[in-house]
Design a protein around this motif. Structure first.
Motif, PDB file in Angstrom:
ATOM      1  N   VAL A  10      -2.669  -6.183   2.296  1.00 22.26           N
ATOM      2  CA  VAL A  10      -2.308  -4.823   1.895  1.00 22.26           C
ATOM      3  C   VAL A  10      -2.114  -3.962   3.130  1.00 22.26           C
ATOM      4  O   VAL A  10      -1.201  -3.148   3.203  1.00 22.26           O
ATOM      5  CB  VAL A  10      -3.403  -4.214   0.979  1.00 22.26           C
ATOM      6  N   ASP A  11      -2.994  -4.165   4.121  1.00 26.05           N
ATOM      7  CA  ASP A  11      -2.963  -3.405   5.374  1.00 26.05           C
ATOM      8  C   ASP A  11      -1.891  -3.994   6.289  1.00 26.05           C
ATOM      9  O   ASP A  11      -2.096  -5.029   6.921  1.00 26.05           O
ATOM     10  CB  ASP A  11      -4.328  -3.465   6.041  1.00 26.05           C
ATOM     11  N   LYS A  12      -0.770  -3.325   6.364  1.00 30.11           N
ATOM     12  CA  LYS A  12       0.356  -3.850   7.154  1.00 30.11           C
ATOM     13  C   LYS A  12       0.072  -3.871   8.658  1.00 30.11           C
ATOM     14  O   LYS A  12       0.774  -4.513   9.413  1.00 30.11           O
ATOM     15  CB  LYS A  12       1.611  -3.045   6.851  1.00 30.11           C
ATOM     16  N   THR A  13      -0.979  -3.174   9.093  1.00 22.53           N
ATOM     17  CA  THR A  13      -1.333  -3.176  10.522  1.00 22.53           C
ATOM     18  C   THR A  13      -2.383  -4.235  10.847  1.00 22.53           C
ATOM     19  O   THR A  13      -2.736  -4.408  12.009  1.00 22.53           O
ATOM     20  CB  THR A  13      -1.871  -1.791  10.951  1.00 22.53           C
ATOM     21  N   HIS A  14      -2.876  -4.942   9.842  1.00 23.54           N
ATOM     22  CA  HIS A  14      -3.906  -5.953  10.085  1.00 23.54           C
ATOM     23  C   HIS A  14      -3.314  -7.084  10.920  1.00 23.54           C
ATOM     24  O   HIS A  14      -2.192  -7.534  10.673  1.00 23.54           O
ATOM     25  CB  HIS A  14      -4.434  -6.485   8.756  1.00 23.54           C
ATOM     26  N   ARG A  15      -4.066  -7.553  11.888  1.00 15.85           N
ATOM     27  CA  ARG A  15      -3.563  -8.578  12.815  1.00 15.85           C
ATOM     28  C   ARG A  15      -3.279  -9.919  12.144  1.00 15.85           C
ATOM     29  O   ARG A  15      -2.538 -10.737  12.691  1.00 15.85           O
ATOM     30  CB  ARG A  15      -4.531  -8.770  13.975  1.00 15.85           C
ATOM     31  N   CYS A  16      -3.831 -10.169  10.967  1.00 12.59           N
ATOM     32  CA  CYS A  16      -3.612 -11.444  10.274  1.00 12.59           C
ATOM     33  C   CYS A  16      -2.513 -11.373   9.219  1.00 12.59           C
ATOM     34  O   CYS A  16      -2.271 -12.346   8.521  1.00 12.59           O
ATOM     35  CB  CYS A  16      -4.908 -11.911   9.628  1.00 12.59           C
ATOM     36  N   THR A  17      -1.855 -10.231   9.101  1.00 13.41           N
ATOM     37  CA  THR A  17      -0.824 -10.081   8.085  1.00 13.41           C
ATOM     38  C   THR A  17       0.478 -10.736   8.530  1.00 13.41           C
ATOM     39  O   THR A  17       0.921 -10.559   9.658  1.00 13.41           O
ATOM     40  CB  THR A  17      -0.553  -8.590   7.798  1.00 13.41           C
ATOM     41  N   THR A  18       1.053 -11.501   7.629  1.00  8.98           N
ATOM     42  CA  THR A  18       2.402 -12.027   7.836  1.00  8.98           C
ATOM     43  C   THR A  18       3.238 -11.579   6.657  1.00  8.98           C
ATOM     44  O   THR A  18       2.723 -11.392   5.547  1.00  8.98           O
ATOM     45  CB  THR A  18       2.425 -13.571   7.922  1.00  8.98           C
ATOM     46  N   ARG A  19       4.485 -11.384   6.881  1.00  6.83           N
ATOM     47  CA  ARG A  19       5.360 -10.894   5.811  1.00  6.83           C
ATOM     48  C   ARG A  19       5.374 -11.814   4.587  1.00  6.83           C
ATOM     49  O   ARG A  19       5.253 -11.337   3.462  1.00  6.83           O
ATOM     50  CB  ARG A  19       6.773 -10.680   6.360  1.00  6.83           C
TER      51      ARG A  19
END
Length: 101
Positions: free
Chosen positions: A44-53
């Motif tokens: 949900v957090d687009k700034t999280h370092r583990c987020t991928t599109r």
């Protein structure tokens, strides 16, 4: 998520089989609403370092889906009780509702 849904639904069914107007107090604790936030907030957090599109697209609504399921279970409980029954719904944590679309 499959394990989380399976655990949630199994526990909800156990609780729903015990709901009746003859029961004075029934407490149901669902850890799934807390667990899903710990597991899936990064999508949900687009700034999280583990987020991928791709994962954000696949899991970004996971928290909302679990909360909707919890709301559905509350509705099923209410369907089994007289209208004047007092029902309390509480959370041990804050919710992400304000951050959800």
């Amino acid at each position: 998520m499959d394990d989380l849904y399976r655990a949630f639904d199994d526990r909800a069914q156990v609780m729903l089989h015990r709901v009746s107007p003859q029961v004075d107090v029934l407490v149901w604790v669902s850890e799934s609403t807390d667990r899903v936030q710990h597991m899936m907030w990064r999508f949900v957090d687009k700034t999280h370092r583990c987020t991928t599109r791709p994962n954000a697209a696949k899991y970004g609504d996971a928290i909302l889906r679990v909360y909707r399921r919890a709301d559905q279970v509350v509705g099923e409980v209410l369907d089994h009780l007289p209208p004047d029954t007092q029902v309390f719904v509480m959370s041990t944590m804050g919710s992400t509702r304000s951050a959800m679309p």
